[in-house]
Design a protein around this motif. Structure first.
Motif, PDB file in Angstrom:
ATOM      1  N   ILE A 266       0.843  -1.204   0.000  1.00  0.00           N
ATOM      2  CA  ILE A 266       0.000   0.000   0.000  1.00  0.00           C
ATOM      3  C   ILE A 266       0.873   1.247   0.000  1.00  0.00           C
ATOM      4  N   LEU A 267       1.902   1.253   0.861  1.00  0.00           N
ATOM      5  CA  LEU A 267       2.797   2.405   0.927  1.00  0.00           C
ATOM      6  C   LEU A 267       3.595   2.590  -0.358  1.00  0.00           C
ATOM      7  N   THR A 268       3.950   1.484  -0.990  1.00  0.00           N
ATOM      8  CA  THR A 268       4.676   1.576  -2.262  1.00  0.00           C
ATOM      9  C   THR A 268       3.827   2.290  -3.305  1.00  0.00           C
ATOM     10  N   ASP A 269       2.545   1.934  -3.384  1.00  0.00           N
ATOM     11  CA  ASP A 269       1.642   2.576  -4.342  1.00  0.00           C
ATOM     12  C   ASP A 269       1.434   4.051  -3.993  1.00  0.00           C
ATOM     13  N   LEU A 270       1.284   4.354  -2.707  1.00  0.00           N
ATOM     14  CA  LEU A 270       1.084   5.739  -2.307  1.00  0.00           C
ATOM     15  C   LEU A 270       2.310   6.588  -2.638  1.00  0.00           C
ATOM     16  N   ALA A 271       3.511   6.045  -2.391  1.00  0.00           N
ATOM     17  CA  ALA A 271       4.741   6.795  -2.655  1.00  0.00           C
ATOM     18  C   ALA A 271       4.963   7.038  -4.140  1.00  0.00           C
ATOM     19  N   ALA A 272       4.345   6.215  -4.977  1.00  0.00           N
ATOM     20  CA  ALA A 272       4.431   6.434  -6.416  1.00  0.00           C
ATOM     21  C   ALA A 272       3.472   7.525  -6.878  1.00  0.00           C
ATOM     22  N   ALA A 273       2.488   7.856  -6.025  1.00  0.00           N
ATOM     23  CA  ALA A 273       1.458   8.816  -6.415  1.00  0.00           C
ATOM     24  C   ALA A 273       1.607  10.172  -5.739  1.00  0.00           C
ATOM     25  N   MET A 274       2.312  10.220  -4.623  1.00  0.00           N
ATOM     26  CA  MET A 274       2.419  11.457  -3.841  1.00  0.00           C
ATOM     27  C   MET A 274       3.646  11.371  -2.949  1.00  0.00           C
ATOM     28  N   PRO A 275       4.119  12.502  -2.396  1.00  0.00           N
ATOM     29  CA  PRO A 275       5.210  12.429  -1.417  1.00  0.00           C
ATOM     30  C   PRO A 275       4.719  11.765  -0.124  1.00  0.00           C
ATOM     31  N   VAL A 276       5.432  10.740   0.314  1.00  0.00           N
ATOM     32  CA  VAL A 276       5.109  10.054   1.562  1.00  0.00           C
ATOM     33  C   VAL A 276       6.335  10.132   2.462  1.00  0.00           C
ATOM     34  N   VAL A 277       6.168  10.756   3.610  1.00  0.00           N
ATOM     35  CA  VAL A 277       7.278  10.969   4.541  1.00  0.00           C
ATOM     36  C   VAL A 277       7.195   9.964   5.675  1.00  0.00           C
ATOM     37  N   LEU A 312      12.801  15.100  12.579  1.00  0.00           N
ATOM     38  CA  LEU A 312      11.508  15.762  12.702  1.00  0.00           C
ATOM     39  C   LEU A 312      10.460  14.769  13.183  1.00  0.00           C
ATOM     40  N   ASP A 313       9.688  15.158  14.203  1.00  0.00           N
ATOM     41  CA  ASP A 313       8.608  14.283  14.653  1.00  0.00           C
ATOM     42  C   ASP A 313       7.456  14.353  13.650  1.00  0.00           C
ATOM     43  N   PRO A 314       6.470  13.470  13.750  1.00  0.00           N
ATOM     44  CA  PRO A 314       5.406  13.434  12.740  1.00  0.00           C
ATOM     45  C   PRO A 314       4.648  14.744  12.568  1.00  0.00           C
ATOM     46  N   LEU A 315       4.386  15.468  13.662  1.00  0.00           N
ATOM     47  CA  LEU A 315       3.647  16.729  13.544  1.00  0.00           C
ATOM     48  C   LEU A 315       4.451  17.781  12.799  1.00  0.00           C
ATOM     49  N   ALA A 317       6.868  17.125  10.680  1.00  0.00           N
ATOM     50  CA  ALA A 317       7.007  16.654   9.306  1.00  0.00           C
ATOM     51  C   ALA A 317       5.774  17.008   8.476  1.00  0.00           C
ATOM     52  N   ARG A 318       4.598  16.894   9.089  1.00  0.00           N
ATOM     53  CA  ARG A 318       3.376  17.252   8.353  1.00  0.00           C
ATOM     54  C   ARG A 318       3.350  18.738   8.031  1.00  0.00           C
ATOM     55  N   ILE A 319       3.750  19.590   8.983  1.00  0.00           N
ATOM     56  CA  ILE A 319       3.778  21.030   8.745  1.00  0.00           C
ATOM     57  C   ILE A 319       4.730  21.364   7.602  1.00  0.00           C
ATOM     58  N   LEU A 320       5.910  20.761   7.614  1.00  0.00           N
ATOM     59  CA  LEU A 320       6.886  21.038   6.556  1.00  0.00           C
ATOM     60  C   LEU A 320       6.378  20.557   5.201  1.00  0.00           C
ATOM     61  N   LEU A 321       5.818  19.358   5.143  1.00  0.00           N
ATOM     62  CA  LEU A 321       5.311  18.839   3.871  1.00  0.00           C
ATOM     63  C   LEU A 321       4.164  19.701   3.361  1.00  0.00           C
ATOM     64  N   ALA A 341      16.159  19.712   6.765  1.00  0.00           N
ATOM     65  CA  ALA A 341      15.394  20.001   7.973  1.00  0.00           C
ATOM     66  C   ALA A 341      15.451  18.851   8.976  1.00  0.00           C
ATOM     67  N   GLY A 342      15.568  17.624   8.480  1.00  0.00           N
ATOM     68  CA  GLY A 342      15.606  16.468   9.361  1.00  0.00           C
ATOM     69  C   GLY A 342      16.985  16.123   9.866  1.00  0.00           C
ATOM     70  N   GLY A 343      17.992  16.910   9.455  1.00  0.00           N
ATOM     71  CA  GLY A 343      19.340  16.699   9.970  1.00  0.00           C
ATOM     72  C   GLY A 343      20.136  15.650   9.243  1.00  0.00           C
ATOM     73  N   TYR A 344      19.813  15.391   7.960  1.00  0.00           N
ATOM     74  CA  TYR A 344      20.513  14.358   7.213  1.00  0.00           C
ATOM     75  C   TYR A 344      21.157  14.856   5.931  1.00  0.00           C
ATOM     76  N   THR A 345      21.558  16.090   5.917  1.00  0.00           N
ATOM     77  CA  THR A 345      22.325  16.600   4.790  1.00  0.00           C
ATOM     78  C   THR A 345      23.779  16.719   5.207  1.00  0.00           C
ATOM     79  N   HIS A 346      24.651  16.217   4.368  1.00  0.00           N
ATOM     80  CA  HIS A 346      26.085  16.289   4.639  1.00  0.00           C
ATOM     81  C   HIS A 346      26.741  17.072   3.509  1.00  0.00           C
ATOM     82  N   THR A 347      27.545  18.061   3.851  1.00  0.00           N
ATOM     83  CA  THR A 347      28.265  18.823   2.845  1.00  0.00           C
ATOM     84  C   THR A 347      29.619  18.190   2.587  1.00  0.00           C
TER      85      THR A 347
END
Length: 364
Positions: A266-277, A312-315, A317-321, A341-347
C-alpha cells in the motif's frame, strides 16, 4: 477585534529608546475566563492578558498589543497563520524589536514551527501560552508572557527564528513538543534540549541550532491536504487506503521507522502517487536508514520511495510537507528539503555540495 493598539502610556515607564515588542493575542487558555454555563473559554482581550502581568511596567520594554484572534488553540487554521505571518512582517518592518504570540498550547508545537518556516528576519518571534487558566490558583500565563516578552526584546535571541518560551525555558520551534496534557512543564525538546533559560528576567542562551530551514509563504499558496497516519499493532492499512485523496502523507512508523509487512505494498503505491514521509511515532530520536533489512523496515521503505523525516517528529514533518506542497515544490525539492530540515544533509568538503545521506534509491 482591535488591531495595532498600543498600551496606554500610564501602564509603562519605558523610555523612548526602550526595545519595542509587539504582542499578538490569539486566545487559548492564557486568555480564558469562566462562562455562564460553567467551564472556561477564550474571552479576555490581548490588552487584558498583558495588563495582568506583574512587573511588566518596570521592565523597560515598550509593549504594543494586537487582539488578533480569540479562539482555542485547536481551532487555529493555516489561513490564520498566514495572516499572522503577514502581520508579524508588518510590525517588524515598522521597527518592532521582537514579536510575542499568545495562544493555546494544543497546537503550539505546530504553529510555532509554521511561523519558524516563514520567518527570515533576525528578530525573534516568541510563542507562549498557559496550562492553567486565569481563574485557577497558580495560573502560569503571566509568568510565561513576561518571560516571552523579555526573550523577544533581547539581542541575544536574534537569528534564532521562532521560539517557544514556557516555564522559563527557551525552545527552538523545530524541536519543541507538548508531552503532558495538564503539566505546566509540558513543553520539552527531546532532541537537543532547550536552547536556554530565563534567569532573573534575562534570556541565557546555552546552545544554538546549527541551521534553520525557511520556506516563505508564496503569494498564492495552493490548497492542499496532508494526512498523518500512525502505525499501530495489527495495522491492516485501512487508514492508509483512505489517504489516497491526499496531496501528501506522513506515516508515523514504529521505532526507527518500521511498518507491518502487510502494508508495504500500500505504501509503495502511495509513494508512487504522492510524497510520503516516514517519521517515528516515538517523538524523539531519528528515523534510521540502513540498520534493518526486513520488509517494512526503514531501509526497505526508503528504497520504495518514502522520504525520511530524520529528526523531525510526525507533527513537524506534516507542517513542513504542507508548506512545501502549498508552495508548489516537486518531489526532488521536497526530498532535499527534508534531508536538510531532518538533519541528514552532509556537505562534501571536496565539492561543497550537499549530499543526501539517508533517502534510499527513491524508486518514485
Amino acid at each position: 477585534m482591535t488591531k495595532g493598539r498600543p498600551l496606554p502610556e500610564t501602564r509603562t515607564t519605558a523610555p523612548r529608546s526602550a526595545p519595542r515588542v509587539a504582542v499578538f493575542g490569539l486566545g487559548g487558555t492564557i486568555a480564558m475566563t469562566s462562562t455562564p454555563g460553567g467551564g472556561v473559554a477564550p474571552a479576555l482581550s490581548a490588552d487584558q492578558v498583558v495588563a495582568a502581568v506583574p512587573g511588566l511596567a518596570e521592565s523597560g520594554i515598550t509593549v504594543e498589543v494586537e487582539d488578533f484572534r480569540r479562539v482555542p488553540g485547536a481551532s487555529l487554521s493555516f489561513d490564520d497563520l498566514a495572516e499572522l505571518t503577514n502581520a508579524i512582517h508588518t510590525r517588524l518592518a515598522a521597527g518592532a524589536n521582537g514579536i510575542v504570540i499568545t495562544q493555546g498550547t494544543d497546537t503550539i508545537e505546530e504553529t510555532a514551527y509554521l511561523l519558524d518556516l516563514a520567518h527570515t528576519r533576525p528578530e525573534p518571534v516568541v510563542v507562549t501560552g498557559a496550562m492553567r487558566n486565569p481563574t485557577l490558583a497558580g495560573a502560569d500565563g503571566p509568568a510565561n508572557l513576561l518571560a516571552a516578552i523579555h526573550t523577544a526584546a533581547s539581542q541575544d535571541t536574534h537569528g534564532l527564528g521562532a521560539l517557544v518560551v514556557f516555564a522559563d525555558e527557551i525552545h527552538a520551534a523545530a524541536r519543541v513538543r507538548k508531552t503532558h496534557s495538564t503539566s505546566t512543564s509540558t513543553l520539552v525538546s527531546p532532541n537537543g534540549g532547550p536552547l536556554g533559560y530565563i534567569v532573573e528576567g534575562r534570556p541565557r542562551i546555552l546552545n544554538r541550532p546549527t541551521g534553520r530551514t525557511t520556506i516563505p509563504i508564496t503569494t498564492e499558496p495552493r490548497l492542499v491536504e496532508v494526512g498523518l497516519v500512525t502505525m499501530v499493532l495489527g495495522d491492516t492499512g485501512m487508514f492508509l487506503r483512505a489517504a489516497t485523496s491526499c496531496d501528501g502523507l506522513v506515516v508515523a512508523g514504529f521505532g526507527v521507522g518500521h511498518v507491518p509487512d502487510r502494508v508495504v505494498d500500500i505504501l509503495t503505491d502511495l509513494a508512487a502517487a504522492m510524497p510520503v514521509v516516514l517519521a517515528s511515532r516515538t517523538g524523539a530520536g531519528s528515523v534510521l536508514a540502513h540498520t534493518y533489512a526486513f520488509p517494512g523496515s526503514e531501509s526497505d521503505l526508503l528504497d520504495r520511495g518514502l522520504i525520511s523525516a530524520g529528526f523531525l517528529d510526525p507533527l513537524k514533518a506534516r507542517i513542513l510537507l504542507h508548506r512545501l506542497l502549498a508552495n508548489g515544490h516537486d518531489q526532488a525539492s521536497i526530498r532535499a528539503t527534508f534531508a536538510r530540515a531532518g538533519g541528514y544533509t552532509h556537505t562534501t568538503p571536496e565539492t561543497g555540495r550537499a549530499d543526501l545521506l539517508t533517502q534510499g534509491s527513491a524508486r518514485a
